[in-house]
Design a protein around this motif. Structure first.
Motif, PDB file in Angstrom:
ATOM      1  N   ALA A   7      29.921  62.664 -29.191  1.00  0.00           N
ATOM      2  CA  ALA A   7      28.848  63.473 -29.777  1.00  0.00           C
ATOM      3  C   ALA A   7      28.114  64.276 -28.715  1.00  0.00           C
ATOM      4  N   VAL A   8      27.737  63.628 -27.634  1.00  0.00           N
ATOM      5  CA  VAL A   8      27.008  64.334 -26.575  1.00  0.00           C
ATOM      6  C   VAL A   8      27.908  65.351 -25.890  1.00  0.00           C
ATOM      7  N   GLY A   9      29.171  64.987 -25.670  1.00  0.00           N
ATOM      8  CA  GLY A   9      30.107  65.930 -25.066  1.00  0.00           C
ATOM      9  C   GLY A   9      30.284  67.166 -25.922  1.00  0.00           C
ATOM     10  N   GLU A  10      30.336  66.978 -27.234  1.00  0.00           N
ATOM     11  CA  GLU A  10      30.486  68.118 -28.128  1.00  0.00           C
ATOM     12  C   GLU A  10      29.202  68.933 -28.209  1.00  0.00           C
ATOM     13  N   ALA A  11      28.061  68.269 -28.135  1.00  0.00           N
ATOM     14  CA  ALA A  11      26.787  68.999 -28.104  1.00  0.00           C
ATOM     15  C   ALA A  11      26.711  69.871 -26.860  1.00  0.00           C
ATOM     16  N   ASN A  12      27.170  69.341 -25.746  1.00  0.00           N
ATOM     17  CA  ASN A  12      27.174  70.110 -24.504  1.00  0.00           C
ATOM     18  C   ASN A  12      28.118  71.304 -24.611  1.00  0.00           C
ATOM     19  N   ALA A  13      29.304  71.089 -25.173  1.00  0.00           N
ATOM     20  CA  ALA A  13      30.284  72.169 -25.306  1.00  0.00           C
ATOM     21  C   ALA A  13      29.799  73.261 -26.258  1.00  0.00           C
ATOM     22  N   ALA A  14      28.866  72.888 -27.153  1.00  0.00           N
ATOM     23  CA  ALA A  14      28.293  73.863 -28.086  1.00  0.00           C
ATOM     24  C   ALA A  14      27.022  74.477 -27.528  1.00  0.00           C
ATOM     25  N   MET A  15      26.798  74.278 -26.217  1.00  0.00           N
ATOM     26  CA  MET A  15      25.633  74.823 -25.514  1.00  0.00           C
ATOM     27  C   MET A  15      24.320  74.197 -25.974  1.00  0.00           C
ATOM     28  N   GLY A  16      24.386  72.939 -26.423  1.00  0.00           N
ATOM     29  CA  GLY A  16      23.181  72.223 -26.804  1.00  0.00           C
ATOM     30  C   GLY A  16      22.474  71.663 -25.582  1.00  0.00           C
ATOM     31  N   LYS A  17      21.264  71.223 -25.766  1.00  0.00           N
ATOM     32  CA  LYS A  17      20.480  70.647 -24.673  1.00  0.00           C
ATOM     33  C   LYS A  17      20.920  69.213 -24.442  1.00  0.00           C
ATOM     34  N   VAL A  27      34.284  73.284 -20.279  1.00  0.00           N
ATOM     35  CA  VAL A  27      34.000  71.846 -20.275  1.00  0.00           C
ATOM     36  C   VAL A  27      34.214  71.308 -21.693  1.00  0.00           C
ATOM     37  N   GLU A  28      35.469  71.373 -22.119  1.00  0.00           N
ATOM     38  CA  GLU A  28      35.818  70.967 -23.478  1.00  0.00           C
ATOM     39  C   GLU A  28      37.018  70.019 -23.491  1.00  0.00           C
ATOM     40  N   VAL A  29      38.169  70.527 -23.056  1.00  0.00           N
ATOM     41  CA  VAL A  29      39.396  69.736 -22.995  1.00  0.00           C
ATOM     42  C   VAL A  29      39.853  69.640 -21.554  1.00  0.00           C
ATOM     43  N   PRO A  30      40.069  68.440 -21.029  1.00  0.00           N
ATOM     44  CA  PRO A  30      40.001  67.122 -21.664  1.00  0.00           C
ATOM     45  C   PRO A  30      38.636  66.443 -21.516  1.00  0.00           C
ATOM     46  N   CYS A  31      37.647  67.193 -21.114  1.00  0.00           N
ATOM     47  CA  CYS A  31      36.368  66.637 -20.675  1.00  0.00           C
ATOM     48  C   CYS A  31      35.672  65.740 -21.699  1.00  0.00           C
ATOM     49  N   VAL A  32      35.606  66.202 -22.942  1.00  0.00           N
ATOM     50  CA  VAL A  32      34.858  65.445 -23.951  1.00  0.00           C
ATOM     51  C   VAL A  32      35.478  64.075 -24.184  1.00  0.00           C
ATOM     52  N   LYS A  33      36.780  64.026 -24.352  1.00  0.00           N
ATOM     53  CA  LYS A  33      37.431  62.726 -24.585  1.00  0.00           C
ATOM     54  C   LYS A  33      37.416  61.860 -23.332  1.00  0.00           C
ATOM     55  N   ARG A  34      37.357  62.484 -22.160  1.00  0.00           N
ATOM     56  CA  ARG A  34      37.255  61.693 -20.928  1.00  0.00           C
ATOM     57  C   ARG A  34      35.926  60.945 -20.862  1.00  0.00           C
ATOM     58  N   GLY A  87      29.245  67.846 -17.574  1.00  0.00           N
ATOM     59  CA  GLY A  87      30.576  67.453 -18.004  1.00  0.00           C
ATOM     60  C   GLY A  87      30.737  65.976 -18.261  1.00  0.00           C
ATOM     61  N   ALA A  88      29.853  65.170 -17.696  1.00  0.00           N
ATOM     62  CA  ALA A  88      29.904  63.717 -17.886  1.00  0.00           C
ATOM     63  C   ALA A  88      28.659  63.213 -18.615  1.00  0.00           C
ATOM     64  N   SER A  89      28.007  64.103 -19.345  1.00  0.00           N
ATOM     65  CA  SER A  89      26.704  63.792 -19.932  1.00  0.00           C
ATOM     66  C   SER A  89      26.745  62.796 -21.084  1.00  0.00           C
ATOM     67  N   GLY A  90      27.930  62.525 -21.630  1.00  0.00           N
ATOM     68  CA  GLY A  90      28.002  61.612 -22.756  1.00  0.00           C
ATOM     69  C   GLY A  90      28.083  60.146 -22.393  1.00  0.00           C
ATOM     70  N   GLY A 117      35.909  76.833 -28.994  1.00  0.00           N
ATOM     71  CA  GLY A 117      36.652  76.471 -30.192  1.00  0.00           C
ATOM     72  C   GLY A 117      37.657  75.353 -30.021  1.00  0.00           C
ATOM     73  N   LEU A 118      37.661  74.701 -28.868  1.00  0.00           N
ATOM     74  CA  LEU A 118      38.645  73.654 -28.604  1.00  0.00           C
ATOM     75  C   LEU A 118      38.206  72.281 -29.085  1.00  0.00           C
ATOM     76  N   VAL A 119      36.905  72.056 -29.190  1.00  0.00           N
ATOM     77  CA  VAL A 119      36.391  70.754 -29.622  1.00  0.00           C
ATOM     78  C   VAL A 119      35.278  70.951 -30.649  1.00  0.00           C
ATOM     79  N   GLY A 120      34.990  69.871 -31.333  1.00  0.00           N
ATOM     80  CA  GLY A 120      33.921  69.905 -32.326  1.00  0.00           C
ATOM     81  C   GLY A 120      34.305  69.130 -33.567  1.00  0.00           C
ATOM     82  N   GLY A 121      33.395  68.283 -34.033  1.00  0.00           N
ATOM     83  CA  GLY A 121      33.635  67.518 -35.248  1.00  0.00           C
ATOM     84  C   GLY A 121      34.306  66.176 -35.051  1.00  0.00           C
ATOM     85  N   ASP A 122      34.810  65.912 -33.851  1.00  0.00           N
ATOM     86  CA  ASP A 122      35.501  64.641 -33.624  1.00  0.00           C
ATOM     87  C   ASP A 122      34.544  63.450 -33.618  1.00  0.00           C
TER      88      ASP A 122
END
Length: 292
Positions: free
Chosen positions: A101-111, A218-225, A119-122, A67-72
């Motif tokens: 987008a990819v970071g948030e997909a990963n945090a939402a358990m997407g492929k 793997v949400e904060v600060p990972c996605v914005k990183r 953690g660096a997939s985006g 619940g820490l990331v999503g929609g950004d």
């Protein structure tokens, strides 16, 4: 003990053979995995499809499990659609949108494609697809650049690490940025030497970056990183393509990253015991999440 790989040796070989670094890597990697160049490219094309799907998932506005990331990513997509508002320009703006987008997909358990890690997939898809759109690059060429990125990652894994637990986020987002910078250079027609300088400059600019995930997620600060690493990759590629060189040779920069990772406190290597993970807000969030 296995001999460490050397990116500089590969660069020198490609230069001596008077071939592009892209062609060199395709030839080298094909031999290594015992596949024909065409088979290797076809595999990379299928990898790009997974990356593309993860972008679509992220842009749909998915929310993370914690619940820490999503929609950004969607917010940034909508904001950057008005080019008159952009500070950084369309190509970089598109790239950081994809990274989120990819970071948030990963945090939402997407492929996703772990390139080099989840953690660096985006980072890599962001640079590949943003430049592909900006320069109207054929998908096959993006697949070839993905081979180059993979080769760079192999060298970093050999001489240092791709793991946040072993070397901090410099080993994850830093390595992803270096891989993406090299891919950007070859897509622009840069020389083998320029690939090496782009990799070196990216890693130098991200040296010492810690891994401090809030609540161990793997949400904060990972996605914005991921977005930050994309910007570093594109900056380094631009610098290298302009003919600016890294004073410290690329293999030595990778070795320095390994040394810094080893010297880094374990509290700053994915344990959530230091850095942003132990700020008052982070601790409160962790307590809330872990109680659920």
């Amino acid at each position: 003990m296995n001999k460490k790989l050397s990116l500089q040796e590969w660069i020198d070989d490609a230069t001596e053979q008077q071939i592009s670094f892209m062609d060199y890597c395709i030839k080298h990697q094909s031999s290594l995995v015992e596949k024909s160049p065409q088979e290797l490219i076809e595999y990379m094309l299928s990898t790009l499809e997974v990356m593309e799907h993860s972008i679509e998932v992220g842009l749909s506005g998915v929310k993370s499990r914690g619940g820490l990331v999503g929609g950004d990513a969607r917010k940034l997509y909508d904001y950057s659609s008005d080019s008159s508002k952009s500070i950084i320009g369309s190509a970089v703006g598109r790239a950081i949108t994809i990274a989120l987008a990819v970071g948030e997909a990963n945090a939402a358990m997407g492929k996703i494609v772990a390139a080099p890690t989840a953690g660096a997939s985006g980072v890599l898809p962001a640079v590949l697809f943003a430049l592909g759109e900006a320069w109207n690059i054929e998908r096959t060429e993006l697949a070839k650049a993905l081979v180059v990125a993979g080769a760079i990652g192999m060298v970093i894994a050999s001489r240092a690490s791709l793991s946040g637990a072993a070397g901090g986020c410099q080993a994850e987002c830093g390595s992803a940025g270096a891989m993406a910078a090299g891919a950007a250079v070859v897509l622009n027609g840069g020389t083998p030497s320029q690939v090496g300088h782009a990799v070196a400059i990216t890693l130098k600019n991200m040296l010492g970056l810690v891994c401090d995930p809030v609540a161990g997620l793997v949400e904060v600060p990972c996605v914005k990183r991921n977005a930050g690493a994309v910007a570093q990759a594109m900056v380094a590629a631009e610098i290298a393509l302009a003919g600016i060189t890294s004073v410290i040779p690329v293999d030595e920069v990778i070795d320095a990253m390994a040394a810094v990772g080893s010297a880094m406190s374990c509290s700053l290597r994915e344990t959530s015991q230091g850095g942003l993970a132990v700020t008052p807000t982070a601790l409160a969030l962790a307590e809330k999440i872990l109680k659920v």
